[in-house]
Design an enzyme around this catalytic site. Sequence first.
Site, PDB file in Angstrom:
ATOM      1  N   CYS A 113      -8.627   2.392   8.624  1.00  0.00           N
ATOM      2  CA  CYS A 113      -8.489   2.791   7.214  1.00  0.00           C
ATOM      3  C   CYS A 113      -9.791   3.348   6.635  1.00  0.00           C
ATOM      4  O   CYS A 113      -9.761   4.073   5.643  1.00  0.00           O
ATOM      5  CB  CYS A 113      -8.015   1.608   6.376  1.00  0.00           C
ATOM      6  SG  CYS A 113      -6.383   1.044   6.877  1.00  0.00           S
ATOM      7  N   HIS A 250      -9.571   3.025  -1.229  1.00  0.00           N
ATOM      8  CA  HIS A 250      -8.510   2.956  -0.229  1.00  0.00           C
ATOM      9  C   HIS A 250      -7.286   2.320  -0.874  1.00  0.00           C
ATOM     10  O   HIS A 250      -7.401   1.349  -1.625  1.00  0.00           O
ATOM     11  CB  HIS A 250      -8.997   2.120   0.953  1.00  0.00           C
ATOM     12  CG  HIS A 250      -7.946   1.871   1.984  1.00  0.00           C
ATOM     13  ND1 HIS A 250      -7.129   2.869   2.450  1.00  0.00           N
ATOM     14  CD2 HIS A 250      -7.575   0.737   2.633  1.00  0.00           C
ATOM     15  CE1 HIS A 250      -6.293   2.358   3.347  1.00  0.00           C
ATOM     16  NE2 HIS A 250      -6.545   1.065   3.472  1.00  0.00           N
ATOM     17  N   ASN A 280       0.126   2.404   2.185  1.00  0.00           N
ATOM     18  CA  ASN A 280      -1.166   2.460   2.878  1.00  0.00           C
ATOM     19  C   ASN A 280      -1.060   3.502   3.990  1.00  0.00           C
ATOM     20  O   ASN A 280      -0.351   3.294   4.966  1.00  0.00           O
ATOM     21  CB  ASN A 280      -1.496   1.077   3.436  1.00  0.00           C
ATOM     22  CG  ASN A 280      -2.838   1.032   4.140  1.00  0.00           C
ATOM     23  OD1 ASN A 280      -3.457   2.069   4.405  1.00  0.00           O
ATOM     24  ND2 ASN A 280      -3.287  -0.167   4.462  1.00  0.00           N
TER      25      ASN A 280
HETATM   26  O1  UT7 Z   1      -5.620  -1.093   5.149  1.00  0.00           O
HETATM   27  C1  UT7 Z   1      -6.278  -2.129   5.777  1.00  0.00           C
HETATM   28  C2  UT7 Z   1      -6.446  -3.229   4.887  1.00  0.00           C
HETATM   29  N1  UT7 Z   1      -5.208  -3.970   4.727  1.00  0.00           N
HETATM   30  C3  UT7 Z   1      -5.032  -4.633   3.638  1.00  0.00           C
HETATM   31  O2  UT7 Z   1      -5.845  -4.524   2.746  1.00  0.00           O
HETATM   32  C4  UT7 Z   1      -3.883  -5.572   3.517  1.00  0.00           C
HETATM   33  C5  UT7 Z   1      -4.402  -6.842   2.926  1.00  0.00           C
HETATM   34  N2  UT7 Z   1      -3.407  -7.855   2.706  1.00  0.00           N
HETATM   35  C6  UT7 Z   1      -2.469  -7.737   1.748  1.00  0.00           C
HETATM   36  O3  UT7 Z   1      -2.377  -6.729   1.080  1.00  0.00           O
HETATM   37  C7  UT7 Z   1      -1.580  -8.926   1.466  1.00  0.00           C
HETATM   38  O4  UT7 Z   1      -2.087 -10.047   2.138  1.00  0.00           O
HETATM   39  C8  UT7 Z   1      -0.106  -8.700   1.897  1.00  0.00           C
HETATM   40  C9  UT7 Z   1       0.542  -7.700   0.956  1.00  0.00           C
HETATM   41  C10 UT7 Z   1      -0.041  -8.213   3.325  1.00  0.00           C
HETATM   42  C11 UT7 Z   1       0.669 -10.008   1.757  1.00  0.00           C
HETATM   43  O5  UT7 Z   1       0.560 -10.531   0.437  1.00  0.00           O
HETATM   44  P1  UT7 Z   1       0.148 -12.052   0.224  1.00  0.00           P
HETATM   45  O6  UT7 Z   1       0.210 -12.296  -1.224  1.00  0.00           O
HETATM   46  O7  UT7 Z   1      -1.157 -12.303   0.915  1.00  0.00           O
HETATM   47  O8  UT7 Z   1       1.338 -12.807   0.918  1.00  0.00           O
HETATM   48  P2  UT7 Z   1       1.307 -13.820   2.146  1.00  0.00           P
HETATM   49  O9  UT7 Z   1       0.951 -13.111   3.403  1.00  0.00           O
HETATM   50  O10 UT7 Z   1       0.495 -15.006   1.760  1.00  0.00           O
HETATM   51  O11 UT7 Z   1       2.817 -14.204   2.233  1.00  0.00           O
HETATM   52  C12 UT7 Z   1       3.484 -14.896   1.159  1.00  0.00           C
HETATM   53  C13 UT7 Z   1       4.927 -15.094   1.533  1.00  0.00           C
HETATM   54  C14 UT7 Z   1       5.110 -15.666   2.934  1.00  0.00           C
HETATM   55  O12 UT7 Z   1       6.167 -16.584   2.902  1.00  0.00           O
HETATM   56  P3  UT7 Z   1       5.872 -18.163   2.859  1.00  0.00           P
HETATM   57  O13 UT7 Z   1       5.042 -18.457   4.070  1.00  0.00           O
HETATM   58  O14 UT7 Z   1       5.115 -18.395   1.584  1.00  0.00           O
HETATM   59  O15 UT7 Z   1       7.233 -18.754   2.874  1.00  0.00           O
HETATM   60  C15 UT7 Z   1       5.518 -14.460   3.730  1.00  0.00           C
HETATM   61  O16 UT7 Z   1       6.303 -14.806   4.851  1.00  0.00           O
HETATM   62  O17 UT7 Z   1       5.613 -13.856   1.509  1.00  0.00           O
HETATM   63  C16 UT7 Z   1       6.330 -13.690   2.738  1.00  0.00           C
HETATM   64  N3  UT7 Z   1       6.431 -12.272   3.034  1.00  0.00           N
HETATM   65  C17 UT7 Z   1       7.405 -11.490   2.523  1.00  0.00           C
HETATM   66  N4  UT7 Z   1       8.442 -11.762   1.716  1.00  0.00           N
HETATM   67  C18 UT7 Z   1       9.246 -10.736   1.378  1.00  0.00           C
HETATM   68  C19 UT7 Z   1       5.621 -11.509   3.811  1.00  0.00           C
HETATM   69  N5  UT7 Z   1       6.060 -10.235   3.816  1.00  0.00           N
HETATM   70  C20 UT7 Z   1       7.166 -10.210   3.029  1.00  0.00           C
HETATM   71  C21 UT7 Z   1       8.054  -9.177   2.643  1.00  0.00           C
HETATM   72  N6  UT7 Z   1       9.065  -9.499   1.816  1.00  0.00           N
HETATM   73  N7  UT7 Z   1       7.901  -7.891   3.054  1.00  0.00           N
END
Ligand code: UT7
EC number: 2.3.1.180
Length: 323
Positions: A113, A250, A280
């Site tokens: 990225c 980004h 992204n």
């Molecule tokens: O470009 C390179 C850099 N990349 C980034 O900057 C990405 C950085 N990370 C992020 O943007 C965020 O961490 C994400 C958007 C990927 C995830 O958001 P989050 O608030 O950190 O969520 P999480 O990973 O803590 O997941 C929360 C919950 C989980 O369920 P449980 O364990 O709480 O039951 C996930 O399984 O959300 C669930 N989850 C989803 N639910 C519905 C994960 N993906 C999805 C989805 N739809 N697509």
Amino acid sequence: MIRSVVRGMGAALPRRIMKNADFEGMVETSDEWIVQRTGIRQRHIASDDETTASLGEAAARAALADAGLTPADIDLIVLATSTPNNTFPATAVEIQNRLGMHHGFAFDMQAVCSGFVYAVTTADLYIRGGLAKRVLVIGAETFSRILDWSDRSTCVLFGDGAGALVLEAGEGNGSVDDRGVLAMSLRSDGVHKDKLFVDGGPSTTGTVGHLRMEGREVFKHAVGMITDVIEATFAQAGITADDLDWFVPHQANKRIIDASAKKLGIAEQKVVVTVDLHGNTSAASVPLALSVAVADGRIKKGDLVLLEAMGGGFTWGAVLVRW
Ligand code: UT7
């Protein structure tokens, strides 16, 4: 002194738009979750006839047209991509050929990225070192081809596209009032390599592989890393957040963008956000965001613009440009 001045800008997006609701029958997710957690509403997805090379070529042609130049005027093509058409040759060379350019040289850069920020920095060094007078700097990606479409935690986040800049050698007096690339800071740290990676490759599995990410871990590091390189860039240029006209970060997650801008004291109205439109797009994300803000008249000649990115590796970096 020699400065690398922006002469033209272009972008290209795949024809097909995929909305958040289109995922609802594929994986367990919802438009509401995706918008709330990321700010993404839609992304463009390449069809079979659209590749990193074809999108990169289209963005390059648009940038050349904007600059009033032809491929004959270009000495170097630097393509930032992690999704090349082939393992080799460099997709930059394929774009060179598609442009009918049989002089100069072209190569790919791989910093995921952060690729575009690395590529602008590299092009600036070639220009200031006297090895090139005009450089096409392209960020082009087809991340849809390396996504695991059954993994809801990654497949909803990424999109395809390309953006390009023409940088040209110009004269400056060495101050921040000069037009062109003014300051930059790049970083990487491979200790984080397993937090965002592709589980295949020519020297390991012999396959292309799929993107894997520990999203929460990436999120945890993102804001600190982003603000560190930006503060280093500000110090180099002797400016503060108040001097900026535009912040073009980004586009991975609206929450990361907001938190970074807040920590740096950059006013909300100066932040360019396109994550809602493109998702992204990795190395294409910064030039695509730039292209939107240039096309709608926000970024104008003479404006002080800060570019920033962070991604797989981890790699991260910032570049300050007077447009
Ligand atoms: O470009 C390179 C850099 N990349 C980034 O900057 C990405 C950085 N990370 C992020 O943007 C965020 O961490 C994400 C958007 C990927 C995830 O958001 P989050 O608030 O950190 O969520 P999480 O990973 O803590 O997941 C929360 C919950 C989980 O369920 P449980 O364990 O709480 O039951 C996930 O399984 O959300 C669930 N989850 C989803 N639910 C519905 C994960 N993906 C999805 C989805 N739809 N697509």
